[in-house]
Design an enzyme around this catalytic site. Structure first.
Site, PDB file in Angstrom:
ATOM      1  N   LYS A  79      66.264  33.236  66.068  1.00  0.00           N
ATOM      2  CA  LYS A  79      66.019  33.464  64.551  1.00  0.00           C
ATOM      3  C   LYS A  79      65.807  34.955  64.184  1.00  0.00           C
ATOM      4  O   LYS A  79      65.755  35.774  65.174  1.00  0.00           O
ATOM      5  CB  LYS A  79      64.810  32.790  64.224  1.00  0.00           C
ATOM      6  CG  LYS A  79      64.691  31.354  64.129  1.00  0.00           C
ATOM      7  CD  LYS A  79      63.267  30.900  63.212  1.00  0.00           C
ATOM      8  CE  LYS A  79      63.169  29.583  63.882  1.00  0.00           C
ATOM      9  NZ  LYS A  79      62.896  29.130  65.252  1.00  0.00           N
ATOM     10  N   GLY A  80      66.087  35.651  63.243  1.00  0.00           N
ATOM     11  CA  GLY A  80      65.834  36.915  62.834  1.00  0.00           C
ATOM     12  C   GLY A  80      66.900  37.616  63.137  1.00  0.00           C
ATOM     13  O   GLY A  80      66.813  38.558  63.905  1.00  0.00           O
ATOM     14  N   GLY A 116      74.300  33.642  73.665  1.00  0.00           N
ATOM     15  CA  GLY A 116      75.506  32.804  73.445  1.00  0.00           C
ATOM     16  C   GLY A 116      76.268  33.563  72.346  1.00  0.00           C
ATOM     17  O   GLY A 116      76.100  34.895  72.025  1.00  0.00           O
ATOM     18  N   SER A 119      74.392  35.609  69.508  1.00  0.00           N
ATOM     19  CA  SER A 119      73.740  36.628  69.918  1.00  0.00           C
ATOM     20  C   SER A 119      74.412  37.834  70.401  1.00  0.00           C
ATOM     21  O   SER A 119      74.119  38.959  70.067  1.00  0.00           O
ATOM     22  CB  SER A 119      72.588  36.142  70.978  1.00  0.00           C
ATOM     23  OG  SER A 119      71.720  35.338  70.732  1.00  0.00           O
ATOM     24  N   ASP A 142      75.814  25.011  75.492  1.00  0.00           N
ATOM     25  CA  ASP A 142      76.614  24.276  74.954  1.00  0.00           C
ATOM     26  C   ASP A 142      78.207  24.912  75.241  1.00  0.00           C
ATOM     27  O   ASP A 142      79.307  24.347  75.182  1.00  0.00           O
ATOM     28  CB  ASP A 142      76.850  25.166  73.236  1.00  0.00           C
ATOM     29  CG  ASP A 142      75.543  24.840  72.477  1.00  0.00           C
ATOM     30  OD1 ASP A 142      74.775  23.826  72.993  1.00  0.00           O
ATOM     31  OD2 ASP A 142      75.089  25.541  71.660  1.00  0.00           O
TER      32      ASP A 142
HETATM   33  O1  F6P Z   1      72.819  26.517  71.083  1.00  0.00           O
HETATM   34  C1  F6P Z   1      71.847  25.941  71.762  1.00  0.00           C
HETATM   35  C2  F6P Z   1      71.353  24.613  71.219  1.00  0.00           C
HETATM   36  O2  F6P Z   1      70.447  23.879  72.108  1.00  0.00           O
HETATM   37  C3  F6P Z   1      72.162  23.594  70.415  1.00  0.00           C
HETATM   38  O3  F6P Z   1      72.774  22.853  71.376  1.00  0.00           O
HETATM   39  C4  F6P Z   1      71.233  22.901  69.356  1.00  0.00           C
HETATM   40  O4  F6P Z   1      72.180  22.454  68.430  1.00  0.00           O
HETATM   41  C5  F6P Z   1      70.475  23.997  69.050  1.00  0.00           C
HETATM   42  O5  F6P Z   1      70.465  24.949  70.102  1.00  0.00           O
HETATM   43  C6  F6P Z   1      69.057  23.474  68.862  1.00  0.00           C
HETATM   44  O6  F6P Z   1      68.264  24.587  68.127  1.00  0.00           O
HETATM   45  P1  F6P Z   1      66.536  24.821  68.207  1.00  0.00           P
HETATM   46  O7  F6P Z   1      66.265  25.276  69.550  1.00  0.00           O
HETATM   47  O8  F6P Z   1      66.432  25.821  67.170  1.00  0.00           O
HETATM   48  O9  F6P Z   1      66.255  23.332  67.768  1.00  0.00           O
END
Ligand code: F6P
Length: 360
Positions: A79-80, A116, A119, A142
């Site tokens: 985030k952010g 990823g 970022s 992913d």
């Molecule tokens: O991008 C990695 C990931 O784990 C995705 O597979 C998933 O949709 C998302 O992050 C979940 O995000 P959070 O940890 O914010 O719930």
């Protein structure tokens, strides 16, 4: 040995297995081989925004336990965005210059950014704006970062999802049920495809391949006709409803995340086929845990290669894994294309060859 450098390292975006092995490898190569200093930056770019910058010392004699540890000792956040940073007054503020200033305050010669595609796009923009000597390392369960066959964290996630399928087989067979496993992966179906084949799923649904419930139920019926009264379905979280709607759920603080397609499918399969159906949502279990041997190898190779790029003054590059070789490409090239599952991928042919239903 060359001039002594001081380099920073940060982890950004969602955590995954393999981040700590990368940190360990960077310290071994930079401190152990080149005699440089490595500064760990905490909580992604947030650590460079803090005053004083929030850092962690990374000493050669302390990093070895990181090889087997999940998560990231540096902390991270998805985030952010610093270019539109959410402020307490509800407005967004561009805080990119504070991060660039943080890099200068620390007197860094270069920065290793592990992230990823999202970022890495942010880090690349910061590097261009602030003349930061950035080298990037791809990580994400992913596996959707362009230009690399593997990102760190993917293999461990596939292992976890495969083990979940192995376990679900027993309950499915014992109760004559359709068991659905919903896995992560954002808009790419790599986890579902790999784990689906490795874990013996009968139906694999990916965001990249449109499906119909009729086709899914036909496969279940075919199995029933053979006396096989259970079926295993693996579905990627970004698979849409038959009407093409993305299924999401609202988390705290109004954050929207993918999730719920498994329940939708269970209802539709039960309506069409009458089968007793259950859903398992694997969730963040896929991100944690002990890094698999492959993620340790990738993390170690990427960490060493990233430090070597800095030694050669090759900035703006991302290390990649291509044909069992560590190489590098410009970060700009890697973030340009989203790496979804190619419908002509060799594993798609394998799945079809095994008689696995891909929904169409
Ligand atoms: O991008 C990695 C990931 O784990 C995705 O597979 C998933 O949709 C998302 O992050 C979940 O995000 P959070 O940890 O914010 O719930």
């Amino acid at each position: 040995m060359g001039e002594q450098k001081k380099i920073g390292i940060l982890t950004s975006g969602g955590d995954c297995a393999g981040l700590n092995p990368i940190i360990r490898a960077v310290v071994h190569r930079a401190v152990g081989c080149y005699g440089w200093k490595v500064v760990g930056i905490c909580r992604a770019t947030h650590g460079l925004m803090s005053r004083p910058p929030e850092i962690m010392s990374l000493e050669l004699d302390k990093v070895d336990p990181l090889l087997t540890m999940g998560g990231t000792v540096l902390g991270t956040t998805n985030k952010g965005n610093p270019f539109a940073f959410p402020m307490p007054n509800g407005k967004e503020c561009d805080r990119s210059e504070e991060i660039i200033e943080g890099y200068r305050i620390l007197g860094l010669d270069a920065l290793i950014g592990i992230g990823g595609d999202g970022s890495l796009a942010i880090l690349h923009r910061l590097a261009q704006q602030g003349n930061i000597n950035l080298v990037a390392i791809p990580k994400t369960i992913d596996n959707d970062v362009g230009s690399t066959e593997y990102s760190t964290g993917f293999d461990t996630a596939v292992n976890i999802a495969t083990e979940a399928l192995d376990r679900l087989h027993f309950t499915a067979a014992s109760h004559n049920r359709v068991m659905i496993l919903e896995v992560m992966g954002r808009d790419a179906g790599h986890i579902a495809l790999h784990a689906g084949i490795a874990g013996g799923a009968h139906i694999i649904l990916l965001p990249e391949i449109p499906y119909t419930i009729d086709c899914v139920c036909r496969k279940i019926k075919e199995r029933q006709a053979l006396g096989l009264n259970f079926s295993i379905v693996i579905v990627s979280e970004a698979v849409c409803t038959e009407q093409g709607e993305t299924v999401t759920k609202m988390e705290q603080f109004g954050e929207c995340r993918l999730g719920g397609i498994g329940q939708y499918l269970a209802k539709r399969i039960a309506e069409c086929n009458g089968a007793e159906t259950r859903v398992t949502v694997l969730g963040h279990v896929q991100r944690g845990g002990i890094p698999s041997p492959l993620d340790r190898l990738l993390g170690s190779s990427f960490g060493v290669a990233a430090v070597d790029l800095i030694a050669q003054g090759k900035y703006g590059e991302m290390v990649t894994w291509q044909n069992r070789q560590v190489r590098s490409v410009p970060i700009a090239e890697a973030i340009k294309t989203y790496r979804a599952v190619d419908p002509n991928d060799t594993l798609i042919q394998t799945a079809r060859g095994l008689g696995i239903c891909l929904g169409n």
